[in-house]
Write an enzyme that holds these catalytic residues in place. Structure first.
Site, PDB file in Angstrom:
ATOM      1  N   MET A   1      32.676  13.737  -7.940  1.00 60.46           N
ATOM      2  CA  MET A   1      31.750  12.619  -7.814  1.00 60.46           C
ATOM      3  C   MET A   1      32.043  11.577  -8.904  1.00 60.46           C
ATOM      4  O   MET A   1      31.211  10.707  -9.170  1.00 60.46           O
ATOM      5  CB  MET A   1      30.309  13.111  -7.892  1.00 60.46           C
ATOM      6  CG  MET A   1      29.985  14.054  -6.739  1.00 60.46           C
ATOM      7  SD  MET A   1      28.258  14.080  -6.285  1.00 60.46           S
ATOM      8  CE  MET A   1      27.530  14.713  -7.765  1.00 60.46           C
TER       9      MET A   1
ATOM     10  N   HIS B   1      35.730  13.871 -16.519  1.00 65.55           N
ATOM     11  CA  HIS B   1      35.687  14.417 -17.880  1.00 65.55           C
ATOM     12  C   HIS B   1      36.642  15.602 -17.984  1.00 65.55           C
ATOM     13  O   HIS B   1      37.384  15.907 -17.027  1.00 65.55           O
ATOM     14  CB  HIS B   1      34.244  14.806 -18.240  1.00 65.55           C
ATOM     15  CG  HIS B   1      33.593  15.719 -17.251  1.00 65.55           C
ATOM     16  ND1 HIS B   1      34.112  16.952 -16.899  1.00 65.55           N
ATOM     17  CD2 HIS B   1      32.464  15.572 -16.498  1.00 65.55           C
ATOM     18  CE1 HIS B   1      33.328  17.533 -16.007  1.00 65.55           C
ATOM     19  NE2 HIS B   1      32.324  16.713 -15.734  1.00 65.55           N
TER      20      HIS B   1
ATOM     21  N   GLN C   1      27.982  26.630  -5.636  1.00 66.04           N
ATOM     22  CA  GLN C   1      28.731  25.711  -4.773  1.00 66.04           C
ATOM     23  C   GLN C   1      30.023  26.387  -4.299  1.00 66.04           C
ATOM     24  O   GLN C   1      30.396  26.319  -3.129  1.00 66.04           O
ATOM     25  CB  GLN C   1      29.037  24.441  -5.568  1.00 66.04           C
ATOM     26  CG  GLN C   1      30.036  23.514  -4.942  1.00 66.04           C
ATOM     27  CD  GLN C   1      30.106  22.198  -5.689  1.00 66.04           C
ATOM     28  OE1 GLN C   1      29.188  21.386  -5.611  1.00 66.04           O
ATOM     29  NE2 GLN C   1      31.169  21.983  -6.426  1.00 66.04           N
TER      30      GLN C   1
ATOM     31  N   HIS D   1      36.877  18.068 -15.035  1.00 61.32           N
ATOM     32  CA  HIS D   1      37.688  17.582 -13.916  1.00 61.32           C
ATOM     33  C   HIS D   1      39.179  17.626 -14.283  1.00 61.32           C
ATOM     34  O   HIS D   1      40.024  17.917 -13.439  1.00 61.32           O
ATOM     35  CB  HIS D   1      37.315  16.142 -13.565  1.00 61.32           C
ATOM     36  CG  HIS D   1      35.879  15.951 -13.173  1.00 61.32           C
ATOM     37  ND1 HIS D   1      34.976  15.262 -13.949  1.00 61.32           N
ATOM     38  CD2 HIS D   1      35.185  16.357 -12.073  1.00 61.32           C
ATOM     39  CE1 HIS D   1      33.805  15.234 -13.340  1.00 61.32           C
ATOM     40  NE2 HIS D   1      33.894  15.899 -12.204  1.00 61.32           N
TER      41      HIS D   1
ATOM     42  N   ARG E   1      26.411  14.882 -16.413  1.00 57.23           N
ATOM     43  CA  ARG E   1      25.000  14.688 -16.772  1.00 57.23           C
ATOM     44  C   ARG E   1      24.772  14.770 -18.283  1.00 57.23           C
ATOM     45  O   ARG E   1      23.735  14.322 -18.766  1.00 57.23           O
ATOM     46  CB  ARG E   1      24.116  15.703 -16.054  1.00 57.23           C
ATOM     47  CG  ARG E   1      24.010  15.433 -14.566  1.00 57.23           C
ATOM     48  CD  ARG E   1      22.888  16.239 -13.940  1.00 57.23           C
ATOM     49  NE  ARG E   1      22.506  15.715 -12.637  1.00 57.23           N
ATOM     50  CZ  ARG E   1      23.110  16.005 -11.498  1.00 57.23           C
ATOM     51  NH1 ARG E   1      24.136  16.814 -11.491  1.00 57.23           N
ATOM     52  NH2 ARG E   1      22.699  15.471 -10.365  1.00 57.23           N
TER      53      ARG E   1
END
Ligand code: AMP
Length: 281
Positions: A33, A37, A156, A40, A190
């Protein structure tokens, strides 16, 4: 090959089928998304090592957010993300606008029952249905040999693994270990929302999971005892515990007794920010 930015599904399909799949090159796919960082980066680097062509998608998927304000506040940083991908040798960034992915009201959804029900699924209604649906769409569009997902979002991963099996999607799902800050906090987009005080409080979640892990390592077999070990640590800081559960790693259901591998998973609120983390034990 220099980084290519593609916004349209048809353009990505044409590029992949004419020049990449036709040449027999293997595609490694990293769905994200954005607001990229170090977490990823680890997925991208592994995809780079294992694939001829690396595709990263950047799409803040509206149908997986249960709260509009969370969707609105989600960090977006396409220019920085493109530079991040360029530096790591990504071949293609697919960044579709919302109307490209959802040109009309979505009527078809993928639901992975059981795996989606507990933990985050209980507190974020519709979240995993949104995730499974967008990942199914993206896998259909990109048709990668391998797709990379972080252990940080273990539920997930469980949902996607099961979806791929149940729907016979021809892709190998690769699990990548969680990247952490030096104090143990799992890296997350976040985390940017935390004030300096909240940031130092946030590390309590990984400490609590560590305490639970240690209690199992030293012989605890009752989930209540293990939860207690974690909750004692969480009590030390001003956080609100959403859940702290001991679940089986396949279907993410709470276990009654610890007899084999389990995942210890937690979600806490630090101020207005919700953080999740988990460890396998
Ligand atoms: P997101 O952009 O948050 O949807 O995450 C995209 C992918 O990166 C997902 O597969 C996440 O599980 C993974 N990811 C996010 N944070 C981390 C982390 N700290 N370590 C490893 N993978 C991560």
């Amino acid at each position: 090959m220099d980084l290519e930015l593609i916004h349209r599904i048809a353009a990505l399909r044409a590029r992949l089928s004419e020049e990449i799949h036709a040449a027999g090159a293997s595609v490694g796919f990293v769905p994200t998304m954005g607001a990229l960082h170090a977490g990823h980066a680890r997925l991208i680097e592994q995809a780079r090592r294992e694939s001829d062509c690396v595709v990263v998608s950047i799409f803040v998927n509206p149908i997986q957010f249960d709260r509009q304000d969370d969707y609105d506040r989600y960090p977006r940083a396409l220019d920085a993300d493109l530079e991040f991908c360029r530096q790591r040798g990504v071949d293609i960034v697919f960044a579709p606008p919302v109307r490209e992915m959802y040109p009309e009201s979505q009527r078809t959804f993928v639901e992975v029952t059981r795996a989606q029900d507990h933990l985050c699924g209980r507190f974020r209604p519709g979240h995993f249905r949104g995730v499974a649906t967008v990942v199914a769409k993206l896998l259909n569009i990109v048709q990668p040999a391998r797709a990379y997902f972080g252990e940080k979002d273990a539920q997930q991963l469980a949902v996607i693994r099961r979806m791929v099996r149940d729907l016979s999607i021809p892709v190998t799902i690769v699990e990548v270990p969680t990247v952490r800050e030096p104090d143990g906090l799992a890296v997350s987009s976040r985390n940017q929302r935390l004030s300096p005080d909240e940031r130092s409080v946030a590390a309590v979640l990984s400490r609590a999971l560590r305490a639970a892990h240690d209690s199992i390592a030293s012989g605890a077999r009752s989930p209540d005892d293990v939860r207690h070990a974690a909750l004692e640590v969480l009590k030390q800081e001003p956080v609100r515990v959403e859940y702290l559960e001991i679940v089986d790693p396949e279907e993410m259901q709470p276990v009654e007794q610890i007899t084999g591998p389990v995942r210890i998973a937690g979600a806490i609120w630090v101020g207005e920010t919700r953080l999740i983390d988990n460890v396998l034990c």
